[in-house]
Design a protein around this motif. Structure first.
Motif, PDB file in Angstrom:
ATOM      1  N   VAL A 118       1.099   0.018   4.742  1.00  0.00           N
ATOM      2  CA  VAL A 118       0.090  -1.039   4.732  1.00  0.00           C
ATOM      3  C   VAL A 118       0.384  -1.912   3.518  1.00  0.00           C
ATOM      4  CG1 VAL A 118      -2.357  -1.599   4.674  1.00  0.00           C
ATOM      5  CG2 VAL A 118      -1.591   0.523   5.778  1.00  0.00           C
ATOM      6  N   TYR A 119       0.572  -3.196   3.787  1.00  0.00           N
ATOM      7  CA  TYR A 119       0.902  -4.139   2.715  1.00  0.00           C
ATOM      8  C   TYR A 119      -0.230  -5.158   2.651  1.00  0.00           C
ATOM      9  CZ  TYR A 119       3.623  -7.759   0.240  1.00  0.00           C
ATOM     10  OH  TYR A 119       4.065  -8.694  -0.661  1.00  0.00           O
ATOM     11  N   GLU A 120      -0.931  -5.189   1.543  1.00  0.00           N
ATOM     12  CA  GLU A 120      -2.095  -6.064   1.418  1.00  0.00           C
ATOM     13  C   GLU A 120      -1.914  -7.029   0.253  1.00  0.00           C
ATOM     14  OE1 GLU A 120      -5.816  -3.273   2.208  1.00  0.00           O
ATOM     15  OE2 GLU A 120      -4.048  -2.220   1.511  1.00  0.00           O
ATOM     16  N   VAL A 121      -1.759  -8.304   0.611  1.00  0.00           N
ATOM     17  CA  VAL A 121      -1.623  -9.335  -0.420  1.00  0.00           C
ATOM     18  C   VAL A 121      -3.014  -9.919  -0.653  1.00  0.00           C
ATOM     19  CG1 VAL A 121      -0.491 -11.504  -1.050  1.00  0.00           C
ATOM     20  CG2 VAL A 121       0.709  -9.852   0.411  1.00  0.00           C
ATOM     21  N   GLN A 122      -3.416 -10.008  -1.903  1.00  0.00           N
ATOM     22  CA  GLN A 122      -4.750 -10.526  -2.209  1.00  0.00           C
ATOM     23  C   GLN A 122      -4.964 -11.900  -1.559  1.00  0.00           C
ATOM     24  OE1 GLN A 122      -7.280  -9.041  -3.510  1.00  0.00           O
ATOM     25  NE2 GLN A 122      -8.515 -10.886  -3.277  1.00  0.00           N
ATOM     26  N   GLY A 123      -6.040 -11.989  -0.775  1.00  0.00           N
ATOM     27  CA  GLY A 123      -6.403 -13.270  -0.154  1.00  0.00           C
ATOM     28  C   GLY A 123      -5.707 -13.543   1.165  1.00  0.00           C
ATOM     29  N   LYS A 124      -4.889 -12.592   1.643  1.00  0.00           N
ATOM     30  CA  LYS A 124      -4.176 -12.806   2.922  1.00  0.00           C
ATOM     31  C   LYS A 124      -4.533 -11.667   3.883  1.00  0.00           C
ATOM     32  CE  LYS A 124      -0.566 -15.751   1.549  1.00  0.00           C
ATOM     33  NZ  LYS A 124       0.754 -15.718   0.994  1.00  0.00           N
ATOM     34  N   PRO A 125      -4.292 -11.845   5.186  1.00  0.00           N
ATOM     35  CA  PRO A 125      -4.598 -10.751   6.119  1.00  0.00           C
ATOM     36  C   PRO A 125      -3.710  -9.530   5.845  1.00  0.00           C
ATOM     37  CG  PRO A 125      -4.173 -12.806   7.293  1.00  0.00           C
ATOM     38  CD  PRO A 125      -3.814 -13.044   5.868  1.00  0.00           C
TER      39      PRO A 125
END
Ligand code: NAD
Length: 392
Positions: free
Chosen positions: A293-300
């Protein structure tokens, strides 16, 4: 993609200590070592009971006269044969790891040992010294670190995809021992018996797995200090803990926490790691090992799947996928990748190929040593009212 064409002029002659009939981990050692044809199971002292060793070994296809009542007899007898074993895997309860590894190294054998490698840093350093002196390999079976997606995470972090690492969140917290399940099960009882298990239960048994996953993903992190709180929720397990929480400070200012538990009721395996950076986070969970799971701040949120072209494919750390995407690869493939790496490292040592050895990643003596250092520091902290302790 792994292409089945990696072959040596002959398979490595391999023996096993422990991993006998009904053991928890014996089969995965054999299925992983034998999968790619790089090892040949030639001898074994598979069981604490000599009769059980023989019947089990013969059933596996090992010659009856090479199923030994004792590991020392195995080393002695095998050393007299031209086709004697050259590498041994140790899959016994923890208390034997040090003496068996030491004796094997002194007999000139390469070793693949279960975790925890031994009980003290001093012992681990002795093993390291003998291995170096005799030019031998020690591999340690931190099973999931052979999984491609763990190395994908490493690569992403290395390439700055999450920014600067700030927080390392580690856990291995299952619920299978929420009750006193060891009462009538010797395979579980030794784990909560200090003489057999060592100074800890869950910290050594599963906590070191989570720690080493983090070490693989973020290799440049060095622990500066830690504090540890540990409990025995099943009172009869004391002084060994069935639950532990560790806080860590790294030398570069990053922080971490590690939760190891066998009483996380309802938890199946729950080995999870989340690395939080200054702009994104990356998470991996052993129950869904094919996904990151790759979560970029402010992106889906993004779910990265094994086998896709968008992954970093230049990773030389593992042999690569054994099948295209869409099919699950898990613990068995991960272990097979590790055994393949151990084989390459040992073959390089045998052939004196220094460069190949140095370019072959695998969980080695330092992985084992650092696991033991972690355990030792956790005990030091928890026995001192959970105070912060300097790591080195
Ligand atoms: P187990 O109790 O199920 O099996 C131990 C085996 O060792 C049995 O076959 C027993 O007969 C044999 N044995 C015991 N003493 C022996 C001796 N002196 N000589 C020869 N054989 C002997 O234990 P297990 O759950 O299979 O665990 C074994 C080791 O593997 C432990 O160190 C454990 O921490 C480790 N382990 C690692 C993983 C992993 O993911 N890497 C998972 C499970 C267990």
């Amino acid at each position: 993609m792994f292409n089945e064409e990696l072959k040596f002029d002959r398979p490595l002659r391999w023996g096993m200590i422990g991993g006998g009939r009904g053991s928890q981990i014996g089969y995965i050692h054999r299925s992983s070592a034998l999968r790619d044809g790089l090892f040949q199971l030639s001898a074994g002292a598979f069981d604490i009971k000599p009769e059980a060793c023989k019947s089990f070994g013969v059933n596996l296809g090992v010659d009856s006269d090479r199923c030994y009542s004792d590991y020392k007899v195995m080393f002695e007898e095998e050393s007299k044969r031209e086709d004697g074993i050259e590498v041994v895997s140790i899959a016994t309860p923890n208390k034997f790891h040090f003496i068996m590894t030491k004796t094997a190294l002194e007999a000139g054998l390469h070793v693949i040992c279960e975790k925890p490698l031994c009980f003290t840093v001093e012992e681990a350093e002795i093993l390291k010294e003998i291995a170096e002196k005799n030019d031998l390999v020690i591999g340690v079976t931190y099973g999931y670190t052979g999984h491609q997606m763990v190395h994908q995470a490493k690569k992403m972090i290395e390439n700055g995809d999450i920014g600067d690492v700030r927080i390392v969140n580690m856990q291995f917290a299952h619920g299978w021992h929420s009750e006193e399940v060891e009462k009538n099960d010797p395979g579980l009882k030794w784990r909560v018996t200090p003489e057999a298990s060592g100074p800890t239960y869950v910290l050594g048994d599963i906590g070191t797995h989570a720690l080493y996953l983090a070490e693989v993903m973020v290799p440049n992190l060095e622990i500066d200090k830690l504090m540890c709180s540990r409990q025995s929720f099943i009172a009869s397990r004391a002084p060994l803990e069935d639950n532990a929480t560790v806080l860590l400070k790294f030398t570069n200012g990053a922080v971490g926490n590690l939760w190891a538990s066998a009483v996380n009721a309802g938890g199946i395996h729950e080995q999870r790691i989340r690395i939080v950076g200054s702009k994104a986070s990356i998470s991996w969970w052993d129950e869904h090992p094919n996904q990151l799971v790759y979560e970029v701040q402010g992106k889906p949120k993004q779910l990265l799947d094994r086998g896709h072209g968008y992954l970093y494919n230049d990773d030389s750390a593992v042999s690569g996928d054994r099948i295209g995407c869409g099919h699950a690869e898990g613990l068995f493939e991960s272990w097979s990748n590790l055994y393949q790496r151990y084989a390459i490292a040992i073959d390089a040592k045998i052939k004196g190929d220094k460069e190949r050895f140095e370019n072959t990643w695998f969980p080695d003596i330092n992985a084992g040593l650092e696991g033991v250092r972690f355990i030792e520091n956790c005990v030091r902290s928890s026995d001192n009212e959970s105070s912060w302790v300097k790591y080195k």
